[in-house]
Design a protein around this motif. Structure first.
Motif, PDB file in Angstrom:
ATOM      1  N   PRO B  73      -4.415   6.485  13.546  1.00  0.00           N
ATOM      2  CA  PRO B  73      -4.713   7.845  13.047  1.00  0.00           C
ATOM      3  C   PRO B  73      -3.459   8.210  12.213  1.00  0.00           C
ATOM      4  O   PRO B  73      -3.505   9.403  11.673  1.00  0.00           O
ATOM      5  N   ASP B  74      -1.994   7.481  12.621  1.00  0.00           N
ATOM      6  CA  ASP B  74      -0.958   8.163  11.913  1.00  0.00           C
ATOM      7  C   ASP B  74      -0.914   7.637  10.277  1.00  0.00           C
ATOM      8  O   ASP B  74       0.096   7.880   9.784  1.00  0.00           O
ATOM      9  N   LYS B  75      -1.943   6.780   9.868  1.00  0.00           N
ATOM     10  CA  LYS B  75      -1.661   6.122   8.425  1.00  0.00           C
ATOM     11  C   LYS B  75      -2.808   6.727   7.444  1.00  0.00           C
ATOM     12  O   LYS B  75      -3.915   6.942   7.955  1.00  0.00           O
ATOM     13  N   ILE B  76      -2.485   6.677   6.394  1.00  0.00           N
ATOM     14  CA  ILE B  76      -3.438   6.885   5.229  1.00  0.00           C
ATOM     15  C   ILE B  76      -3.471   5.683   4.366  1.00  0.00           C
ATOM     16  O   ILE B  76      -2.107   5.523   4.088  1.00  0.00           O
ATOM     17  N   PHE B  77      -4.240   5.090   3.654  1.00  0.00           N
ATOM     18  CA  PHE B  77      -4.232   4.235   2.666  1.00  0.00           C
ATOM     19  C   PHE B  77      -4.935   4.448   1.255  1.00  0.00           C
ATOM     20  O   PHE B  77      -5.925   5.155   1.498  1.00  0.00           O
ATOM     21  N   PHE B  78      -4.385   4.205   0.287  1.00  0.00           N
ATOM     22  CA  PHE B  78      -4.833   4.452  -0.930  1.00  0.00           C
ATOM     23  C   PHE B  78      -4.823   3.400  -1.650  1.00  0.00           C
ATOM     24  O   PHE B  78      -4.080   2.572  -1.770  1.00  0.00           O
ATOM     25  N   VAL B  79      -5.977   3.384  -2.554  1.00  0.00           N
ATOM     26  CA  VAL B  79      -6.336   2.290  -3.500  1.00  0.00           C
ATOM     27  C   VAL B  79      -6.621   2.508  -4.786  1.00  0.00           C
ATOM     28  O   VAL B  79      -7.391   3.581  -5.049  1.00  0.00           O
ATOM     29  N   LEU B  80      -5.894   1.904  -5.670  1.00  0.00           N
ATOM     30  CA  LEU B  80      -6.328   2.353  -7.162  1.00  0.00           C
ATOM     31  C   LEU B  80      -6.935   0.974  -7.590  1.00  0.00           C
ATOM     32  O   LEU B  80      -6.214  -0.010  -7.745  1.00  0.00           O
ATOM     33  N   ARG B  81      -8.345   0.725  -8.085  1.00  0.00           N
ATOM     34  CA  ARG B  81      -8.907  -0.302  -8.112  1.00  0.00           C
ATOM     35  C   ARG B  81      -8.731  -0.911  -9.423  1.00  0.00           C
ATOM     36  O   ARG B  81      -8.276  -2.021  -9.588  1.00  0.00           O
ATOM     37  N   GLU B  83      -5.820  -0.278 -11.237  1.00  0.00           N
ATOM     38  CA  GLU B  83      -4.406  -0.497 -11.389  1.00  0.00           C
ATOM     39  C   GLU B  83      -4.249  -1.615 -10.375  1.00  0.00           C
ATOM     40  O   GLU B  83      -2.853  -2.275 -10.283  1.00  0.00           O
ATOM     41  N   HIS B  84      -4.946  -2.142  -9.502  1.00  0.00           N
ATOM     42  CA  HIS B  84      -5.066  -3.223  -8.465  1.00  0.00           C
ATOM     43  C   HIS B  84      -3.848  -3.014  -7.519  1.00  0.00           C
ATOM     44  O   HIS B  84      -2.823  -3.612  -7.534  1.00  0.00           O
ATOM     45  N   MET B  85      -3.926  -1.697  -6.969  1.00  0.00           N
ATOM     46  CA  MET B  85      -2.862  -1.570  -6.135  1.00  0.00           C
ATOM     47  C   MET B  85      -3.192  -0.766  -4.726  1.00  0.00           C
ATOM     48  O   MET B  85      -4.087  -0.045  -4.522  1.00  0.00           O
ATOM     49  N   VAL B  86      -2.623  -1.295  -3.593  1.00  0.00           N
ATOM     50  CA  VAL B  86      -3.089  -0.530  -2.557  1.00  0.00           C
ATOM     51  C   VAL B  86      -1.706  -0.074  -1.754  1.00  0.00           C
ATOM     52  O   VAL B  86      -0.671  -0.702  -1.773  1.00  0.00           O
ATOM     53  N   VAL B  87      -1.721   1.130  -1.241  1.00  0.00           N
ATOM     54  CA  VAL B  87      -0.437   1.882  -0.890  1.00  0.00           C
ATOM     55  C   VAL B  87      -0.635   2.316   0.441  1.00  0.00           C
ATOM     56  O   VAL B  87      -1.698   3.085   0.797  1.00  0.00           O
ATOM     57  N   GLU B  88       0.495   2.055   1.216  1.00  0.00           N
ATOM     58  CA  GLU B  88       0.112   2.723   2.672  1.00  0.00           C
ATOM     59  C   GLU B  88       1.116   3.706   2.810  1.00  0.00           C
ATOM     60  O   GLU B  88       2.185   3.709   2.428  1.00  0.00           O
ATOM     61  N   ALA B  89       0.504   4.948   3.364  1.00  0.00           N
ATOM     62  CA  ALA B  89       1.546   5.887   3.666  1.00  0.00           C
ATOM     63  C   ALA B  89       1.244   6.724   5.158  1.00  0.00           C
ATOM     64  O   ALA B  89       0.028   6.267   5.667  1.00  0.00           O
ATOM     65  N   ASP B  90       2.160   7.378   5.435  1.00  0.00           N
ATOM     66  CA  ASP B  90       1.738   8.328   6.792  1.00  0.00           C
ATOM     67  C   ASP B  90       0.731   9.196   6.433  1.00  0.00           C
ATOM     68  O   ASP B  90       0.490   9.676   5.292  1.00  0.00           O
ATOM     69  N   ALA B  91       0.146   9.519   7.411  1.00  0.00           N
ATOM     70  CA  ALA B  91      -1.148  10.881   7.577  1.00  0.00           C
ATOM     71  C   ALA B  91      -0.758  12.052   6.883  1.00  0.00           C
ATOM     72  O   ALA B  91      -1.453  12.384   6.077  1.00  0.00           O
ATOM     73  N   THR B  92       0.411  12.233   6.901  1.00  0.00           N
ATOM     74  CA  THR B  92       1.043  13.396   6.267  1.00  0.00           C
ATOM     75  C   THR B  92       1.044  13.486   4.599  1.00  0.00           C
ATOM     76  O   THR B  92       0.534  14.677   3.953  1.00  0.00           O
TER      77      THR B  92
END
Lengths: 222, 212
Positions: B73-81, B83-92
């Motif tokens: 629950p404390d994480k969010i993940f972003f994907v740019l297909r 641009e072939h990128m997966v980025v992990e960030a805090d839920a904030t």
């Protein structure tokens, strides 16, 4: 949200300030070395143009990235009366590809800085729980993109001192009070005021600094 | 973390995906004396750039995908297909993105269901629905092989597990979602970023299927 005051101190008095903060805060001194990258939205993107800061801490073996968004300062007659600035702030940890990610989202590099120095944490429980962070940093600009080794001081001979504390809409006036009280402890060495309101330097800082350093010296020997 | 394999239900020609399919899946897992544990939910959202003037060009990714997991629950993940990128960030980071208003939420797919424990395997079975109307888009199974963190090392065990599990199933089959993780600079050592990529890829697949 956060409450903030800031001021400047001559580099020659930074040791004395450190002694004073060590005495006041008691905790550990933390080294600060942050590569700060300010990004702005490109043309035609977003409901309104926006700005975001990427903060890359370089004190760990691996760089640690954070994203910081600072909103506009609280306004109005009540806010004017407060001795500290109150503003909404959101901060989030993010992976190492943060810069590439923000570029892909349409953000453009505006400027970048290197802040280096130290910080202390001051914890107060009365009248409310407040964690005040005091950071003392030399602010450097980078003449060429990402050239941390070539950083040059923005204001040679001067360090920036910032007091910040997290707050909420329910408790910000108490937090401002706590920051204001803490700022008074530092008054022999520097004036602290809201960002954008320059309070100048303390003319008698040299005398206070000499006294602090000699006392600090004795403490260290003991 | 243990490897998670994702499977989606492919009905036989002439059959439809329905809520009954999911009920049958739950029954089949129950019949193996699996221990039913918790409910789970995964939220996958698609965002488009918030362009002020559609007639003018804009220099940014055309699509942003975000995933959150009830398990993390404390994480969010972003994907740019693209641009072939997966980025992990805090839920904030989600709140920051909402404040920036640079990308707008276009649609959200919820994956939700029940989790079961079956020896070395943890199985999540559930449905993919378009929020908020709960329009059924697909049935999925996530198979987690607890002893292993390597995708390659887990392949044989997981595929064999699914083969055995599917014996006698007649109305369709669960097909593994195969992705090229190296395109996204993700190694063989499995982590949440792999899971995020799996779910957004499955969301995109379900949405594209609906269009065709």
């Amino acid at each position: 949200m956060e409450c903030v005051v800031q001021g400047i101190i001559e580099a020659k008095h930074v040791d004395a300030l450190e002694v004073l903060l060590q005495g006041l805060c008691g905790g550990l001194r933390e080294t600060v070395k942050v590569h700060e990258i300010c990004l702005k939205t490109g043309p035609n993107l977003g409901a309104v143009p926006s700005e975001i800061h990427l903060l890359c801490s370089l004190t760990q073996p691996e760089p640690v990235w954070r994203v910081r968004h600072t909103g506009g300062a609280m306004r109005g007659a009540g806010a004017e009366q407060l001795p500290a600035l109150v503003r909404p702030v959101l901060e989030s940890g993010i992976g190492n590809s943060a810069l590439r990610f923000m570029y892909a989202l349409g953000y453009k590099l505006d400027y970048e800085l290197l802040r280096s120095g130290f910080s202390f944490q001051f914890h107060r429980t009365i009248p409310i729980n407040v964690n005040i962070t005091v950071s003392v940093t030399a602010v450097n600009r980078l003449p060429k993109m990402h050239t941390l080794d070539e950083a040059v001081p923005v204001t040679p001979g001067l360090h920036l001192v910032q007091l910040t504390a997290p707050a909420s809409p329910d408790n910000y006036s108490e937090v401002v009070g706590a920051i204001s009280t803490f700022a008074e402890f530092l008054a022999p060495l520097l004036h602290l005021s809201k960002p954008g309101v320059f309070a100048g330097i303390v003319p008698t800082a040299s005398t206070a600094a000499a006294a602090l350093v000699s006392r600090g010296g004795v403490t260290k020997v003991l | 973390m243990p490897v998670k394999w994702l499977f989606y239900w492919q009905p036989n020609v002439g059959s439809q995906v329905s809520s009954q399919t999911l009920n049958d899946v739950f029954k089949r897992i129950d019949s193996l004396h699996a221990t039913k544990s918790t409910r789970w939910q995964i939220t996958a959202s698609q965002y488009r750039p918030n362009v002020r003037d559609q007639a003018l060009p804009v220099d940014c990714a055309r699509e942003l995908l975000g995933v959150t997991f009830t398990e993390a629950p404390d994480k969010i993940f972003f994907v740019l297909r693209q641009e072939h990128m997966v980025v992990e960030a805090d839920a904030t980071m989600q709140a920051i993105m909402e404040r920036l208003q640079v990308y707008r939420n276009r649609l959200t797919v919820l994956f939700e269901g029940f989790q079961y424990e079956l020896g070395d395997f943890r199985v999540k079975a559930g449905r993919a629905v378009l929020a908020p109307v709960e329009n059924l888009r697909g049935i999925i199974m996530e198979v987690e092989y607890m002893p292993v963190s390597s995708l390659e090392q887990s392949r044989a065990a997981v595929l064999e597990f699914m083969e055995l599990w599917q014996e006698g199933v007649i109305l369709g089959q669960f097909v593994p979602l195969e992705l090229n993780f190296t395109d996204f600079s993700l190694s063989d050592h499995y982590c949440w970023q792999h899971t995020a990529l799996q779910y957004v890829s499955l969301m995109a697949f379900f949405l594209s299927q609906q269009r065709t």
